[in-house]
Each structure stands twice: as C-alpha cells, then as structure tokens.
Design a protein around this motif. Structure first.
Motif, PDB file in Angstrom:
ATOM      1  N   ASP A 233     -27.647 -38.064 -31.993  1.00  0.00           N
ATOM      2  CA  ASP A 233     -29.071 -38.112 -32.365  1.00  0.00           C
ATOM      3  C   ASP A 233     -29.545 -39.571 -32.328  1.00  0.00           C
ATOM      4  N   HIS A 235     -31.804 -41.720 -31.557  1.00  0.00           N
ATOM      5  CA  HIS A 235     -33.171 -42.179 -31.321  1.00  0.00           C
ATOM      6  C   HIS A 235     -33.374 -43.462 -32.127  1.00  0.00           C
ATOM      7  N   SER A 238     -32.631 -43.770 -35.797  1.00  0.00           N
ATOM      8  CA  SER A 238     -31.232 -43.775 -36.250  1.00  0.00           C
ATOM      9  C   SER A 238     -30.628 -45.175 -36.128  1.00  0.00           C
ATOM     10  N   ASP A 250     -26.587 -42.523 -39.340  1.00  0.00           N
ATOM     11  CA  ASP A 250     -26.932 -41.092 -39.241  1.00  0.00           C
ATOM     12  C   ASP A 250     -26.214 -40.253 -38.181  1.00  0.00           C
ATOM     13  N   GLU A 252     -24.758 -37.522 -38.078  1.00  0.00           N
ATOM     14  CA  GLU A 252     -24.399 -36.175 -38.563  1.00  0.00           C
ATOM     15  C   GLU A 252     -24.362 -35.144 -37.432  1.00  0.00           C
TER      16      GLU A 252
END
Ligand code: SR1
Ligand code: MG
Length: 397
Positions: A233, A235, A238, A250, A252
């Motif tokens: 993720d 982006h 993050s 982040d 996750e």
C-alpha cells in the motif's frame, strides 16, 4: 522494556493507551504522559503518547476489527497488526534508516508500539503544500531495491522464501486490493464513489473491453506472482518525510506479490501531484519519477551483481529482463491506482482538495485517461523517459 503482557482485545483509548505504556516500562516512572489519537488513515487507531517533561514520544498503532473508513459493517481481520509488525521488522533489517523502529507488538491487542515520527510530515501532505523533498525518491528507490532483492529468489534460499511467503499470507487485505484496485473501478460496483460530472467517463471506462482485458491481466499478476515481499500500500500517505529523512510506514497490506506493485503505487501517487500542480512546479515531480526509477535500477543491479545467489544471476540479459518486466508491470499498476483513487473507494486529497469544481473534474478526467494509457501501453513504454512523455501528453489532451 517490560515483559509481554497477555491481554484480550479491546479498542484502546487515551487512558488505557497510557496505562499500557506504563505497564511496558517505556517511559521513566512518574512521567507526565499525554495521549492523542491522531489516526487519519482508513483502517486503524494511532495514539501519540508524549512525555511532557522530555518531549519524547512513542506511537501505538492499533488495528480495529473493521475498516474505519466504512464502519463496523466492514469487518476486517486483526491479524493485519501482526503482519504489519513483522513486515516493519523485516524491512527495517534491510534499511533501518528508512523504516520506523518497533519497540513492542501484541497480537491479542493488535497493536504495534513504534518510533515517534511526529517531527516528520506525511509526504502526501507535504507534497500538496509543495514542500521540496530532495531525498524522498532516492530513499524510496533504495528502499524498493533492497526490499525487492533481499526478499526475492535472487537472494533467498528457495525454502526460506517460501516460508516467508507463507508467513505473509494476507488474504483479507489482498482481497481489499483485488476488489478496490483491480475490479470495482472497472465495473459499475457499489463501492465506487465519484462526482456525477464523471458518470459518462466512468461508463465509457466500464464499457472499454480492451482496457478491462489488461486490468484482468494485472489483477492476475497481483494474485499469482509471488516474487517479493511487498509493502502492499505504498502511496505517499504511507511515507513520512522531511528534507533529510524518509520513513516508510503502514505495511499492513504486506504479502508476496509482483515486484512492480509497490513501485507502481508510488509512481501513481507522484503523478497525482503532476496532475494537481500547475506550470513549472510540475518539474520537481518529473524529477522524482526519474529519480526513484534510476535509484532503484542502480541499487538493484548492484545488489544482483554483488550478492545474487540464483544460479542464473550471471546469465547475460537476465537482469535486464527482470528490470524491464518490473518497470512495465509498475506502469500497469500505476494506471490501476490512478483510476481507483479517482472513481473508486478511498480517494486522494491531491485531487479531492482542488476547490474549483471544473478544475477538479478536469484533473480527474486526466487521471482516468492517463491511467488507461499506462495500462494499455505499458509494454511499449518500457523506458523511464517515456513515462514523462506519456504524462505530459495526457496533460495536453
Ligand atoms: C477499506 S481500505 C481502503 C484503502 O485504504 C488503504 O490505505 C488501502 O489503500 C485501501 O485500498
Ligand atoms: Mg495505510
């Protein structure tokens, strides 16, 4: 550091978060601690605890059993907290300067206690404010090269890599990406979210069989190619940044997937900045696009030549094939990210904060058209210079 404390899951609040760090002995006794919930993401609580005496702080991130962006009607596994803590530790072992330190994690409470990064700013916010981050894309290029190489079959013993892939099986979070990035935006799905002025554009896209075939191939790649341990993720929300420092947070959504996915998401989120900026301030972002790829290419090639364990690492043309595949894939993934953040669920502030409606709609149309062009033409645009050209062409259209 205190001992591990067995707990049953309960969402923390400011006072239970402070009680927890006291029990863990993370601050000197009798510290005057303050706590605020600062999470502005889609999924989790983030508590910032500060010792008023020293100014030192820590972060507790806690997964909620549902997606915060939607509410309790969207249940979501707490296991993502373990995935995140373990991914931070692994990525941190390759590039400690680019990943927050983890002090403690607890599977039952679904928490990760980590380094306070509040002296930095979320890169998306800083980029929207046109702050300059001269090292950001060099750092992200290094991060991508190291996390790619050291978790791949080019470095890891095959059994170890398969163990990692098993440990990072992350079906629920992958399903979110499969749906929200690769499927829903290409169909008239309930999760989609866009201004009525964009309905015709969305319908044109949903009827575009050529585009959908390429989106299907990219989704298949995401679901089946277990190449590297991805952030999942990546982006600009993050990433914490300043002029000197970069920290990737982040993970996750971490899982074993196609190497170009993280790079593609990062490129797309830089491209939102090209689209939302005006005039010469775009040049700085073009430089970021070039820098991240060139740093990645140099660093990955160096690691391959110096530390590659796979027997074919010395075979003429294999490195070039891998680099080209990664770049081509990343353009396709970037295209999907541009489209999903424009008409799907979970938008980006870069576009949504354009106050003038006609300008905002124009910017979103550009994002959709550019997303399409990247997906369809990714095989023909296998050079970083072509990316700048294709972005510039879309701004003129
Ligand atoms: C329901 S979660 C929506 C989005 O937020 C995360 O940051 C991911 O990008 C996900 O797709
Ligand atoms: Mg996130």
């Amino acid at each position: 550091m205190g001992e591990k404390i067995q707990q049953i899951y309960e969402p923390l609040n400011s006072s239970t978060a402070i009680a927890l760090v006291n029990r863990l002995g993370l601050f000197p006794e009798n510290s005057a601690l303050t706590c605020s919930e600062i999470g502005d993401g889609n999924l989790n609580y983030v508590f910032h605890i500060v010792d008023a005496g020293t100014g030192k702080g820590i972060i507790i991130k806690q997964a909620l059993p549902y997606a915060k962006v939607v509410g309790e009607s969207w249940p979501l596994t707490l296991k993502r907290a373990v995935i995140e803590a373990n991914a931070l530790k692994i990525f941190g072992s390759f590039c400690p300067e680019l990943v927050p330190k983890v002090y403690y994690s607890d599977e039952q409470l679904a928490i990760t206690v980590m380094e306070d990064l509040s002296h930095l700013k979320i890169a998306r916010t800083g980029l929207i404010e046109e702050e300059e981050y001269p090292l950001l894309s060099k750092h992200i290029g290094q991060y991508l090269a190291k996390t790619f190489f050291y978790t791949s079959d080019f470095f890891l013993e095959p059994g170890k890599k398969k163990d990692f892939a098993k440990q990072f099986t992350n079906p629920e979070l992958c399903k979110i990406t499969e749906d929200l990035v690769f499927s829903d935006p290409f169909f008239d799905a309930e999760t989609n979210d866009f201004e009525s002025a964009l309905r015709q554009d969305a319908e044109t896209l949903w009827a575009d069989e050529k585009l959908k075939l390429e989106a299907a191939k990219l989704k298949k790649s995401f679901m089946t190619e277990q190449e590297v341990l991805l952030h999942g993720d990546l982006h600009t929300g993050s990433i914490f940044a300043s002029a000197e420092e970069t920290k990737v947070i982040d993970p996750e959504f971490a899982f074993y997937g196609p190497a170009g996915f993280d790079l593609g998401q990062y490129l797309a989120n830089l491209i939102f900045q090209v689209i939302s900026r005006k005039g010469s301030s775009r040049e700085n972002i073009y430089a970021h696009l070039k820098e991240v790829w060139e740093t990645f290419e140099d660093e990955f090639s160096r690691l391959w030549k110096e530390e590659g364990k796979e027997v074919y690492c010395k075979t003429q043309g294999y490195l070039e094939y891998i680099l080209e595949k990664t770049f081509t894939d990343s353009l396709g993934f970037a295209g999907c990210e541009l489209i999903r953040r424009t008409i799907g669920l979970a938008h980006v502030k870069d576009l949504d904060s354009i106050a003038h409606e006609a300008e905002r709609i124009h910017a979103k149309r550009t994002a959709l058209q550019l997303g399409r062009a990247l997906i369809i033409n990714r095989q023909q645009e296998a050079r970083i210079e072509s990316l700048e050209t294709i972005v510039k062409d879309s701004l003129l259209a």
